[in-house]
Design a protein around this motif. Structure first.
Motif, mmCIF file in Angstrom:
data_model
loop_
_atom_site.group_PDB
_atom_site.id
_atom_site.type_symbol
_atom_site.label_atom_id
_atom_site.label_comp_id
_atom_site.label_asym_id
_atom_site.label_seq_id
_atom_site.Cartn_x
_atom_site.Cartn_y
_atom_site.Cartn_z
ATOM 1 N N LYS A 50 -30.816 -30.978 0.953
ATOM 2 C CA LYS A 50 -31.707 -30.048 1.305
ATOM 3 C C LYS A 50 -31.572 -28.551 1.265
ATOM 4 O O LYS A 50 -32.230 -27.756 0.683
ATOM 5 N N THR A 51 -30.382 -28.401 2.123
ATOM 6 C CA THR A 51 -30.155 -26.811 2.538
ATOM 7 C C THR A 51 -29.011 -26.141 1.818
ATOM 8 O O THR A 51 -28.920 -25.025 2.033
ATOM 9 N N SER A 52 -28.146 -27.054 1.108
ATOM 10 C CA SER A 52 -26.936 -26.222 0.837
ATOM 11 C C SER A 52 -27.293 -25.197 -0.181
ATOM 12 O O SER A 52 -26.716 -24.151 -0.406
ATOM 13 N N ARG A 53 -28.460 -25.576 -1.250
ATOM 14 C CA ARG A 53 -29.092 -24.701 -2.112
ATOM 15 C C ARG A 53 -30.235 -25.012 -2.579
ATOM 16 O O ARG A 53 -30.467 -25.747 -3.682
ATOM 17 N N CYS A 70 -36.120 -34.959 -6.428
ATOM 18 C CA CYS A 70 -34.942 -35.699 -5.948
ATOM 19 C C CYS A 70 -35.310 -36.162 -4.550
ATOM 20 O O CYS A 70 -35.590 -35.773 -3.823
ATOM 21 N N HIS A 71 -35.011 -37.509 -4.504
ATOM 22 C CA HIS A 71 -35.127 -38.486 -3.054
ATOM 23 C C HIS A 71 -33.868 -38.805 -2.663
ATOM 24 O O HIS A 71 -32.882 -39.308 -3.341
ATOM 25 N N ASP A 86 -47.491 -32.923 -2.054
ATOM 26 C CA ASP A 86 -46.163 -32.646 -1.784
ATOM 27 C C ASP A 86 -45.341 -33.657 -2.203
ATOM 28 O O ASP A 86 -44.068 -33.403 -2.674
ATOM 29 N N TYR A 87 -45.757 -34.774 -2.287
ATOM 30 C CA TYR A 87 -44.679 -35.808 -2.887
ATOM 31 C C TYR A 87 -44.381 -35.670 -4.185
ATOM 32 O O TYR A 87 -43.352 -36.064 -4.903
ATOM 33 N N THR A 144 -37.827 -35.070 -1.070
ATOM 34 C CA THR A 144 -38.471 -35.748 -0.191
ATOM 35 C C THR A 144 -37.386 -36.646 0.444
ATOM 36 O O THR A 144 -36.415 -37.209 -0.313
ATOM 37 N N LEU A 145 -37.626 -37.193 1.766
ATOM 38 C CA LEU A 145 -36.817 -37.927 2.507
ATOM 39 C C LEU A 145 -37.492 -39.065 2.555
ATOM 40 O O LEU A 145 -38.804 -39.256 3.260
#
Lengths: 415, 415
Positions: B248-251, B227-228, B307-308, B260-261
């Motif tokens: 990114k971090t909640s789960r 997901c982006h 990575d992408y 990816t950002l």
């Protein structure tokens, strides 16, 4: 196969433009196709004539040659069918459901094109245009893989369509014909997971089986119809005879034609002779079980287990006398391909039991199975009749060539 | 494999009873399952403990052991989840559309169970109960094939469910666990076309790929989420930082987490440091392109092409600065798995362009991708999140476990 992957990439790219094309743009391209088919008919007929000569040399059966043959009037029919698609409603953009969640997120389940649709078919050039037009209307790019017998006709038709589409500003690659008719090209298409969103086989049982067995892309199984008519003990005898006569003989070569007649024992003595009189007028060959033969006599051939499982697509009908509604339902469960079945009855309970328990795409009470058809259901056009349960079941119209996506508007919501 | 075919036959037979079961009957069976799970929890926990001992001996990773582990409170959660399914609306029997044709035929497109659903999953015993309960509610028989690491837990859970279902009068074979956890049993299930109507893999990318490649039965592909989050030049910086931090971090281990950002170059200088402060609180490892590293410094590792394309499922984030919205859309098209993407923007045109052209199951404007979830969408329960376009897309609720059939009433119509 590099060549098929290249085709996949081109189709994917075209689909990204088509995805955002408005209904007016798509309709302009469809009208342009219809006009171009009429304008280029001489060139198309010349290529088709070459296919027919080659087919006859290879000893193709007359009925297959007929399916392959284009004429001026058939091209006119094909062009007119494309124009009919212009008039149909575009399912793309319809919001199926929309709601606001307690946190304020606005969720809209929106109908969108599939992306790239693959169609594998045999020697019927009309499928080339019909399939392409239905995909174009729904914003999908299409990859066509037709049989080698029609390759010159298909190449001509695809060329005409590509030019016509491009002349209106949409990408020519909206329609791509695979000109390599080797088995390898078909197999490569069936495994084109990176570019193909769905594959639809249109053709005989052998083609469909091959696709189901080999494809790794999502498939919609279409077509095979081992359809049953069950005459309940409470049936109106004349209605039952009319229905089996129509379902068997109005067009025996199609998938919604009936292949087996089941008759309740309490009405068999009265019903079977009435039905036989009608069926005899079309020289339908009856293959019956012992009870049927004891009523209708030895002119009825003995039926085999294999007959019950066969989609004859011909003037042949399997006939069996059953002891009860439940025995009829069990027979249908054992042999049906899940296409269309009918009960003829005056009894409400029997009608309900039949429609509740028979697990086919279309279940009829007191009507011919021949109505299982996109046109007859009022869908305007159909890409095929699905006999699977995933995604689409029964006649598939434009909507079945689309999918949905969720579009969600927020103002900074996090979870 | 004869054994799997036998299981298919038993499930098909059970499905014929379930198909006609009323909502009350199915709900009674579900309540009975919830009670039985609570009553038998000691026995279930004993079998689960044996699985855990064996798993640890085989060196299973702690996070996998955690997924395998049942506790009293987890069994209570599972039982409570079954009771929640009782409260959900039953989609079976709903008439999707009904109309009368000009010839008087009454056509009703009616929602019906699929028939037999197969679920292949890994070492998560909660899927055993959850999958069975969702199938039961929708009138489907289910064949479960879980991982060998959970076989004793699954056998115990399936046994409890079968007894509970049978005690309410529905067939025990509504739920069948394949106890043979060999690769051959999984392959046989994937090719059980005569009895299985759909197969749903629930697990990691490897399992899903194996099913897609090998299955000849219809499959619903679930799960993989690359997901982006795209930060447009007009974005509210703090909102954007909150969204990427949450996504990114909640789960991080779930499929709707961001991987990816993408940041527009005109806002990168301002945005990236703000986002990094938040992400640093969770020690997120950033892997950035050259522009990102020139802004955030060499503590950011260089990002690779691979990575992408990776679903990290961990505290790792790929970061790329893009020149335009179009470049962001191209990046998403190249690398997305079609699950969920988000644009953070204040510009209406950019929001519309993004939702129109990004071809994923869920496309967000100004909200975290973490909302792609049956519960968050208000469906009450979900069997998985489909990343394919056929049949179901996005979170799948009860309705996606059903199909339709056309029921047609006539009074003797022929064609």
């Amino acid at each position: 196969m590099t060549q098929i992957i290249e085709i996949g990439k081109r189709a994917k790219k075209a689909s990204q433009t088509l995805m955002c094309a408005g209904t007016m743009e798509k309709n302009r391209a469809l009208s342009s196709i219809a006009q171009a088919l009429r304008r280029e008919k001489a060139a198309i007929l010349a290529e088709n004539a070459a296919d027919i000569v080659a087919a006859k040399e290879r000893g193709m059966s007359p009925s297959m040659v007929d399916r392959l043959t284009l004429t001026e009037s058939r091209i006119e029919d094909i062009a007119a069918a494309v124009e009919k698609i212009v008039d149909l409603e575009d399912p793309v953009g319809v919001i199926e459901t929309g709601f606001v969640r307690p946190n304020g997120l606005q969720v809209r389940k929106t109908r969108v094109p599939m992306g790239v649709v693959g169609i594998i078919f045999e020697a019927r050039p009309n499928v080339t245009v019909d399939g392409a037009a239905l995909c174009l209307k729904t914003g999908n790019a299409v990859i066509l893989r037709g049989g080698k017998e029609a390759i010159r006709s298909n190449t001509a038709l695809a060329g005409v369509m590509r030019d016509a589409i491009e002349s209106t500003g949409l990408p020519a690659d909206s329609v791509i014909l695979i000109e390599d008719t080797s088995r390898e090209s078909a197999t490569a298409l069936m495994k084109l997971n990176d570019y193909l969103d769905v594959l639809i086989p249109r053709g005989g049982a052998g083609l469909i089986r091959a696709v189901v067995e080999q494809a790794t892309v999502p498939v919609i199984e279409t077509g095979t119809g081992n359809c049953h008519i069950y005459i309940d003990k409470s049936a109106d005898v004349q209605m039952g005879a009319n229905i089996i006569f129509n379902a068997k003989t109005s067009r025996p070569s199609v998938c919604n034609a009936a292949e087996t007649l089941l008759v309740h024992r309490d009405i068999a003595q009265e019903f079977l002779p009435v039905a036989k009189v009608l069926l005899d007028t079309k020289h339908v060959e009856l293959r019956g079980d012992e009870n049927t033969r004891s009523i209708l006599g030895p002119s009825v051939k003995p039926v085999t287990e294999e007959d019950y499982a066969t989609e004859f697509l011909d003037y042949i009908l399997a006939v069996r006398v059953v002891d009860s509604l439940e025995e009829a339902i069990d027979h249908v469960r054992s042999y049906s391909s899940g296409h269309s079945e009918c009960i003829v009855t005056r009894d409400l309970g029997c009608a309900q039991r039949f429609v509740d328990t028979v697990d086919s795409a279309a279940v009829y009470v007191n009507a011919s199975t021949r109505f299982t058809d996109g046109g007859e259901f009022g869908f305007g056009a159909e890409i095929g009749i699905s006999t699977q349960k995933l995604h689409a079941r029964g006649p598939m119209g434009l909507k079945e060539l689309t999918t949905v996506k969720y579009i969600i508007y927020g103002d900074g919501q996090v979870r």
